[in-house]
Design an enzyme around this catalytic site. Structure first.
Site, short mmCIF file in Angstrom:
data_model
loop_
_atom_site.label_atom_id
_atom_site.label_comp_id
_atom_site.label_asym_id
_atom_site.label_seq_id
_atom_site.Cartn_x
_atom_site.Cartn_y
_atom_site.Cartn_z
N THR A 78 0.86 -1.19 0.00
CA THR A 78 0.00 0.00 0.00
C THR A 78 0.89 1.24 0.00
OG1 THR A 78 -1.64 -1.23 1.26
CG2 THR A 78 -1.88 1.17 1.21
N GLU A 135 -6.03 -10.03 7.58
CA GLU A 135 -5.36 -11.08 8.35
C GLU A 135 -6.42 -11.90 9.09
OE1 GLU A 135 -2.25 -9.33 10.75
OE2 GLU A 135 -1.50 -8.26 9.00
N PHE A 188 -6.34 -6.39 -0.77
CA PHE A 188 -7.42 -6.09 0.19
C PHE A 188 -7.62 -7.18 1.22
CE2 PHE A 188 -8.18 -3.76 -3.71
CZ PHE A 188 -8.43 -2.47 -3.24
N CYS A 230 -2.58 -1.94 9.16
CA CYS A 230 -2.99 -1.18 7.98
C CYS A 230 -3.80 0.07 8.28
CB CYS A 230 -3.78 -2.08 7.03
SG CYS A 230 -2.73 -3.33 6.30
N LYS A 252 -1.98 3.29 9.79
CA LYS A 252 -0.97 3.90 8.92
C LYS A 252 -1.59 4.39 7.60
CE LYS A 252 0.91 -0.04 6.32
NZ LYS A 252 0.45 0.37 5.00
N1 LIG Z 1 -1.08 -7.27 6.44
C1 LIG Z 1 -2.22 -6.96 5.84
O1 LIG Z 1 -3.31 -7.32 6.29
C2 LIG Z 1 -2.22 -6.18 4.55
C3 LIG Z 1 -3.37 -6.17 3.75
C4 LIG Z 1 -3.36 -5.43 2.57
C5 LIG Z 1 -2.22 -4.71 2.23
N2 LIG Z 1 -1.13 -4.71 3.04
C6 LIG Z 1 0.05 -3.95 2.63
O2 LIG Z 1 0.99 -4.86 2.07
C7 LIG Z 1 2.33 -4.47 2.42
C8 LIG Z 1 3.01 -5.61 3.15
O3 LIG Z 1 2.33 -5.83 4.36
P1 LIG Z 1 2.65 -7.09 5.28
O4 LIG Z 1 1.70 -7.05 6.40
O5 LIG Z 1 2.74 -8.31 4.43
O6 LIG Z 1 4.13 -6.70 5.79
P2 LIG Z 1 5.14 -7.60 6.62
O7 LIG Z 1 5.91 -6.65 7.47
O8 LIG Z 1 4.42 -8.74 7.25
O9 LIG Z 1 6.11 -8.22 5.51
C9 LIG Z 1 7.01 -7.48 4.74
C10 LIG Z 1 8.19 -8.36 4.42
O10 LIG Z 1 9.01 -7.70 3.44
C11 LIG Z 1 10.36 -8.01 3.73
N3 LIG Z 1 11.26 -7.09 3.01
C12 LIG Z 1 11.65 -5.84 3.32
N4 LIG Z 1 12.47 -5.35 2.38
C13 LIG Z 1 12.60 -6.31 1.43
C14 LIG Z 1 13.33 -6.40 0.20
N5 LIG Z 1 14.08 -5.41 -0.25
N6 LIG Z 1 13.23 -7.57 -0.50
C15 LIG Z 1 12.46 -8.59 -0.07
N7 LIG Z 1 11.77 -8.55 1.10
C16 LIG Z 1 11.83 -7.43 1.83
C17 LIG Z 1 10.42 -7.92 5.24
O11 LIG Z 1 11.56 -8.56 5.77
C18 LIG Z 1 9.10 -8.61 5.62
O12 LIG Z 1 9.29 -10.01 5.80
C19 LIG Z 1 2.19 -3.19 3.23
O13 LIG Z 1 2.30 -2.09 2.35
C20 LIG Z 1 0.78 -3.28 3.77
O14 LIG Z 1 0.22 -2.02 4.01
C21 LIG Z 1 -1.10 -5.45 4.18
#
Ligand SMILES: NC(=O)c1ccc[n+]([C@@H]2O[C@H](COP(=O)([O-])OP(=O)(O)OC[C@H]3O[C@@H](n4cnc5c(N)ncnc54)[C@H](O)[C@@H]3O)[C@@H](O)[C@H]2O)c1
Length: 445
Positions: free
Chosen positions: A121, A153, A150, A258, A261
């Site tokens: 996002t 968790e 979308f 989410c 932020k």
């Molecule tokens: N968690 C949710 O429910 C959800 C839902 C929709 C959207 N999002 C969005 O998706 C994105 C990811 O969220 P998340 O909850 O999966 O995050 P997360 O923190 O669980 O996972 C992110 C991962 O990316 C890795 N990472 C960082 N830099 C990297 C690189 N250069 N190369 C490879 N890996 C790298 C980190 O080590 C981590 O394991 C965010 O922008 C979030 O807003 C999250």
């Protein structure tokens, strides 16, 4: 029939692993890259680094089509590169894009055309900046598509496989068509648009969901003052087909990685562009105050909280996850500790020992409530539905339940001998409850 492609995924977090696992389930070959060695080692050994229902099964079922690596070079032959790295808030409330930029720095340089797909996002305008950055790095054969995620968790796999819609924002229709084809096998409306609009759809969706929750919380707070019951109110309002019942439950406020932020990022984005987004400022403030109202409710029954023992039941920001990011439990527990209360916590999967150093994390609900002056339900875990039991009442120093999720039946809780206070519901009489033991005894036990 899906045409099998090879895709790379940057990030083995919630979004990256669900995206990788589900695309493998659809028949694609997936290489998931992360920068944290322990995370990759755990995945290679067949262990999931966090709690998410159904995901271990999906990853195990498709293990022949998924591999995990620390080496971005292994993604050189992928047709699409999904960016699923974290975008946490900065101190200013803007989104921190440093992990996105580091993923761009790591992009492998190959001969073939690849499409970079942004699932993280990001603020509106990021796509433009990424395209400029790709050009500056000479990566002219890399296309760009915004494809926000979308999933929620706790239900992430189901959400990915049965989404309400798939949003694809692209400047090049061929790139958009390629990404759409990756999802074949999933029946759902496709919203094809430009990159900026796709980016805005994600932020607006989260802002609106948060707004609904802050709205019903404000209604709940007024219900408490005027003697109405927010559960009936929400039901009666939510049955209106123009409004619907979802994200309309009163409680201690939203949390998670989410909402906070993304709402803040949209507010800052508007501010940076010269627009004061008043509504979102209120949505955020209502949510902050909602968590703190728990303290006032406890004080109403117990007086000063110094020396009192409070059981905080549920730590994860919602059930079926162990995610503690922005969890209301952390704010509530920290406020209680600051007031001088002893805090005993319980959660079936989340571990807050590192974050709540002054609190005692217990293995069972009964341990957490033992000798407590009050029990506060913060996360609506199923295990807490039977909280108003004789066993719990006998274990507590004072039988007071603050139900921050309106999980229990107030009448049943009162009949079981508890003073009960929900959110937006009639509360028990405001008398100070009798003590059954000396405070000092209870604190030291
Ligand atoms: N968690 C949710 O429910 C959800 C839902 C929709 C959207 N999002 C969005 O998706 C994105 C990811 O969220 P998340 O909850 O999966 O995050 P997360 O923190 O669980 O996972 C992110 C991962 O990316 C890795 N990472 C960082 N830099 C990297 C690189 N250069 N190369 C490879 N890996 C790298 C980190 O080590 C981590 O394991 C965010 O922008 C979030 O807003 C999250």
């Amino acid at each position: 029939m899906t045409e099998s492609q090879t895709m790379g995924v940057f990030g083995a977090g919630w979004v990256g692993l669900v995206t990788g696992g589900c695309f493998a389930e659809l028949g694609h070959h997936v290489i998931v890259r992360d920068v944290v060695p322990d995370r990759i080692a755990a995945l290679q050994a067949g262990r999931l680094p966090f709690h998410e229902p159904d995901l271990p099964e999906v990853l195990a079922r498709n293990h022949e089509r998924i591999r995990y690596t620390l080496d971005a070079g292994e993604l050189v032959d992928a047709d699409a590169l999904f960016v699923c790295v974290q975008t946490p808030p900065t101190y200013s409330g803007d989104a921190d894009l440093s992990f996105v930029w580091s993923a761009l720095d790591d992009l492998p340089r190959g001969e073939r055309r690849q499409i970079l797909v942004m699932k993280s996002t990001v603020p509106v305008g990021t796509g433009e900046k990424v395209r400029a950055a790709l050009e500056a790095r000479g990566l002219t054969n890399v296309g760009y598509v915004s494809n926000p995620e979308f999933l929620a968790e706790g239900t992430a796999v189901r959400d990915f496989m049965n989404p309400d819609r798939i949003v694809i924002g692209a400047a090049d229709p061929q790139d958009a068509a390629f990404v759409e084809a990756l999802y074949s096998g999933i029946e759902t409306p496709i919203v094809q648009t430009d990159v900026a609009s796709a980016e805005m759809i994600k932020l607006a969706a989260n802002a609106f969901l948060s707004t609904r929750i802050s709205f019903i919380n404000e209604i709940a707070n007024v219900c408490e003052l005027v003697g109405a019951d927010v559960e009936s109110v929400a039901q009666g309002v939510g049955l209106d087909h123009r409004l619907g019942p979802h994200f309309f439950r009163a409680g201690v406020g939203w949390g998670g990685s989410c909402f906070g932020k993304d709402v803040s990022a949209l507010k800052q984005l508007a501010g940076n562009s010269g627009y004061h987004f008043q509504l979102l400022a209120a949505v955020i403030e209502v949510n902050e105050l909602q968590k703190r109202r728990v303290i006032a409710k406890l004080e109403k029954h117990l007086g000063k909280l110094r020396g009192k023992t409070i059981a905080v039941l549920g730590l994860a920001f919602k059930p079926n996850t162990d995610d503690l990011r922005d969890a209301p439990s952390l704010v509530i527990s920290s406020r209680l500790l600051a007031e001088g209360a002893a805090v005993r916590t319980w959660d079936p999967v989340a571990d807050a020992r590192e974050r709540l150093r002054g609190a005692t994390q217990c293995d069972t609900v009964l341990d957490a409530v033992r000798d407590a002056d009050a029990a506060v339900i913060v996360t609506e875990w199923d295990e807490l539905r039977g909280l108003a039991s004789e066993e719990v009442r006998a274990a507590m120093a004072r039988p007071l339940i603050i139900d921050g999720r309106n999980l229990l039946d107030p009448g049943a809780a009162r009949r079981a001998g508890f003073a009960y206070e929900g959110v937006g519901r009639q509360s028990s009489a405001f008398e100070t409850l009798p003590e059954t033991a000396e405070p000092e005894e209870r604190v030291s036990s």
